[in-house]
Design a protein around this motif. Structure first.
Motif, PDB file in Angstrom:
ATOM      1  N   PHE A  30      83.183  -0.869  71.880  1.00  0.00           N
ATOM      2  CA  PHE A  30      84.543  -1.147  72.319  1.00  0.00           C
ATOM      3  C   PHE A  30      85.355  -1.441  71.058  1.00  0.00           C
ATOM      4  N   ASP A  31      86.205  -0.514  70.647  1.00  0.00           N
ATOM      5  CA  ASP A  31      86.912  -0.621  69.382  1.00  0.00           C
ATOM      6  C   ASP A  31      88.427  -0.693  69.613  1.00  0.00           C
ATOM      7  N   HIS A  32      89.031  -1.805  69.184  1.00  0.00           N
ATOM      8  CA  HIS A  32      90.481  -2.005  69.334  1.00  0.00           C
ATOM      9  C   HIS A  32      90.918  -1.796  70.793  1.00  0.00           C
ATOM     10  N   CYS A  33      90.253  -2.500  71.684  1.00  0.00           N
ATOM     11  CA  CYS A  33      90.586  -2.401  73.108  1.00  0.00           C
ATOM     12  C   CYS A  33      91.233  -3.697  73.598  1.00  0.00           C
ATOM     13  N   THR A  34      91.973  -3.584  74.686  1.00  0.00           N
ATOM     14  CA  THR A  34      92.532  -4.747  75.363  1.00  0.00           C
ATOM     15  C   THR A  34      91.744  -4.942  76.646  1.00  0.00           C
ATOM     16  N   GLY A  35      90.868  -5.945  76.638  1.00  0.00           N
ATOM     17  CA  GLY A  35      89.941  -6.132  77.755  1.00  0.00           C
ATOM     18  C   GLY A  35      90.029  -7.492  78.410  1.00  0.00           C
ATOM     19  N   ASP A  36      91.219  -8.099  78.393  1.00  0.00           N
ATOM     20  CA  ASP A  36      91.370  -9.389  79.064  1.00  0.00           C
ATOM     21  C   ASP A  36      91.005  -9.267  80.549  1.00  0.00           C
ATOM     22  N   TYR A  37      90.386 -10.313  81.065  1.00  0.00           N
ATOM     23  CA  TYR A  37      89.965 -10.387  82.473  1.00  0.00           C
ATOM     24  C   TYR A  37      88.866  -9.379  82.835  1.00  0.00           C
ATOM     25  N   VAL A  82      90.137 -12.084  76.372  1.00  0.00           N
ATOM     26  CA  VAL A  82      90.601 -13.357  76.903  1.00  0.00           C
ATOM     27  C   VAL A  82      90.339 -13.423  78.410  1.00  0.00           C
ATOM     28  N   LYS A  83      89.778 -14.542  78.832  1.00  0.00           N
ATOM     29  CA  LYS A  83      89.476 -14.796  80.243  1.00  0.00           C
ATOM     30  C   LYS A  83      88.531 -13.742  80.839  1.00  0.00           C
ATOM     31  N   SER A  84      87.693 -13.169  79.999  1.00  0.00           N
ATOM     32  CA  SER A  84      86.681 -12.234  80.503  1.00  0.00           C
ATOM     33  C   SER A  84      85.487 -13.017  81.035  1.00  0.00           C
ATOM     34  N   ASP A 136      85.859  -9.902  65.126  1.00  0.00           N
ATOM     35  CA  ASP A 136      87.320 -10.070  65.159  1.00  0.00           C
ATOM     36  C   ASP A 136      87.857  -9.907  66.573  1.00  0.00           C
ATOM     37  N   CYS A 137      87.242 -10.639  67.497  1.00  0.00           N
ATOM     38  CA  CYS A 137      87.608 -10.554  68.916  1.00  0.00           C
ATOM     39  C   CYS A 137      88.219 -11.863  69.405  1.00  0.00           C
ATOM     40  N   GLN A 138      89.069 -11.746  70.421  1.00  0.00           N
ATOM     41  CA  GLN A 138      89.630 -12.904  71.108  1.00  0.00           C
ATOM     42  C   GLN A 138      88.805 -13.144  72.375  1.00  0.00           C
ATOM     43  N   ILE A 139      88.193 -14.334  72.483  1.00  0.00           N
ATOM     44  CA  ILE A 139      87.379 -14.618  73.674  1.00  0.00           C
ATOM     45  C   ILE A 139      87.814 -15.922  74.341  1.00  0.00           C
ATOM     46  N   ASP A 140      89.033 -16.366  74.062  1.00  0.00           N
ATOM     47  CA  ASP A 140      89.494 -17.643  74.615  1.00  0.00           C
ATOM     48  C   ASP A 140      89.422 -17.647  76.142  1.00  0.00           C
ATOM     49  N   GLN A 141      88.924 -18.758  76.693  1.00  0.00           N
ATOM     50  CA  GLN A 141      88.817 -18.984  78.133  1.00  0.00           C
ATOM     51  C   GLN A 141      87.877 -17.994  78.825  1.00  0.00           C
ATOM     52  N   SER A 142      86.986 -17.393  78.061  1.00  0.00           N
ATOM     53  CA  SER A 142      85.994 -16.508  78.671  1.00  0.00           C
ATOM     54  C   SER A 142      84.826 -17.325  79.197  1.00  0.00           C
ATOM     55  N   HIS A 146      89.811 -21.274  71.813  1.00  0.00           N
ATOM     56  CA  HIS A 146      90.032 -22.716  71.888  1.00  0.00           C
ATOM     57  C   HIS A 146      89.133 -23.342  72.944  1.00  0.00           C
ATOM     58  N   ASN A 147      88.780 -22.539  73.925  1.00  0.00           N
ATOM     59  CA  ASN A 147      87.946 -23.043  75.005  1.00  0.00           C
ATOM     60  C   ASN A 147      87.184 -21.886  75.634  1.00  0.00           C
ATOM     61  N   ILE A 148      85.906 -22.070  75.888  1.00  0.00           N
ATOM     62  CA  ILE A 148      85.109 -21.081  76.606  1.00  0.00           C
ATOM     63  C   ILE A 148      84.207 -21.802  77.598  1.00  0.00           C
ATOM     64  N   GLY A 149      83.808 -21.085  78.646  1.00  0.00           N
ATOM     65  CA  GLY A 149      82.886 -21.644  79.618  1.00  0.00           C
ATOM     66  C   GLY A 149      81.457 -21.418  79.168  1.00  0.00           C
ATOM     67  N   VAL A 150      80.776 -22.513  78.807  1.00  0.00           N
ATOM     68  CA  VAL A 150      79.431 -22.376  78.274  1.00  0.00           C
ATOM     69  C   VAL A 150      78.713 -23.716  78.418  1.00  0.00           C
ATOM     70  N   THR A 151      77.400 -23.673  78.525  1.00  0.00           N
ATOM     71  CA  THR A 151      76.625 -24.908  78.550  1.00  0.00           C
ATOM     72  C   THR A 151      75.955 -25.107  77.196  1.00  0.00           C
ATOM     73  N   LEU A 152      75.548 -26.334  76.937  1.00  0.00           N
ATOM     74  CA  LEU A 152      74.866 -26.629  75.683  1.00  0.00           C
ATOM     75  C   LEU A 152      73.568 -25.836  75.573  1.00  0.00           C
ATOM     76  N   GLU A 153      72.891 -25.666  76.692  1.00  0.00           N
ATOM     77  CA  GLU A 153      71.650 -24.883  76.697  1.00  0.00           C
ATOM     78  C   GLU A 153      71.923 -23.420  76.331  1.00  0.00           C
ATOM     79  N   ASP A 154      73.025 -22.866  76.852  1.00  0.00           N
ATOM     80  CA  ASP A 154      73.381 -21.474  76.547  1.00  0.00           C
ATOM     81  C   ASP A 154      73.607 -21.274  75.048  1.00  0.00           C
ATOM     82  N   LEU A 155      74.112 -22.297  74.373  1.00  0.00           N
ATOM     83  CA  LEU A 155      74.495 -22.184  72.970  1.00  0.00           C
ATOM     84  C   LEU A 155      73.325 -22.300  71.997  1.00  0.00           C
TER      85      LEU A 155
END
Length: 219
Positions: free
Chosen positions: A121-128, A147-149, A163-169, A187-196
């Motif tokens: 996926f190169d230079h794509c807009t894939g929000d949501y 974003v929000k994916s 070089d991707c935007q993944i905010d609120q994903s 700034h914020n993503i949905g993730v658990t400590l175990e996932d990380l």
């Protein structure tokens, strides 16, 4: 001294013949179990199509717009999408091998439970975009907005985000061991400590991640 970055993901490019026959997909009849191969589609719009188990093999799509399109269980092998709009297309449970999306709109693209191998996926807009329960191996997201994916409970192996935007994903339930997020912006993503556990991040990402888990960083 060991590097703080993971090795680049090697993506096998689509294998295409030198000659491709022109095809007007909107006139071809996209029905259940239809098959299209060794063709090129150019400057057209495919609208209001719902079909299962459609096969696309060795094809190039240039400036093609897909509107209200649902293709459950589709199989895409050796495919290139250039400047296409696949926003809100339903490709749930698709099988994708050696596929490239170049400068495409994939807003809200549904790849739930898809099998994805050697895909760029190169230079794509894939929000949501939705990639829940997807199984991805050798996949590269480059200069792409996600974003929000939704990557909920996906399986990632040799997947990179450059070089991707993944905010609120959403990454809950997705093991990120060995996944390099150091070149993403959030700034914020949905993730658990175990996932990380074992995930690769940059120093400046440590602060937003600690805040996610309710820690207070004293400066």
């Amino acid at each position: 001294m060991p590097s703080n970055h993971s090795a680049p993901v090697k993506i096998v490019k689509p294998k295409l013949p030198k000659q491709l026959e022109p095809l007007i997909l909107s006139d071809a009849g996209v029905d259940d179990e239809a098959s299209f191969e060794q063709s090129t589609c150019q400057d057209e719009t495919l609208s209001y199509v719902a079909a299962n188990k459609v096969l696309f093999d060795q094809m190039i799509f240039n400036n093609v717009t897909f509107q209200h399109v649902s293709l459950h269980h589709a199989e895409l092998t050796d495919i290139v999408f250039n400047h296409c709009d696949l926003s809100n297309v339903d490709l749930s449970e698709a099988i994708m091998y050696r596929v490239q999306f170049n400068h495409c709109k994939i807003l809200g693209l549904d790849l739930t439970a898809a099998t994805i191998r050697n895909v760029l996926f190169d230079h794509c807009t894939g929000d949501y975009a939705t990639l829940r329960f997807a199984n991805m191996k050798q996949v590269s997201f480059q200069s792409t907005s996600l974003v929000k994916s939704d990557f909920y409970h996906s399986e990632l192996s040799k997947v990179e985000f450059l070089d991707c935007q993944i905010d609120q994903s959403q990454f809950s339930g997705t093991k990120l061991a060995g996944i390099d997020l150091s070149r993403t912006d959030f700034h914020n993503i949905g993730v658990t400590l175990e996932d990380l556990q074992g995930c690769i991040i940059s120093p400046h990402q440590a602060i937003p991640l600690t805040k996610i888990f309710g820690l207070v960083v004293k400066e």
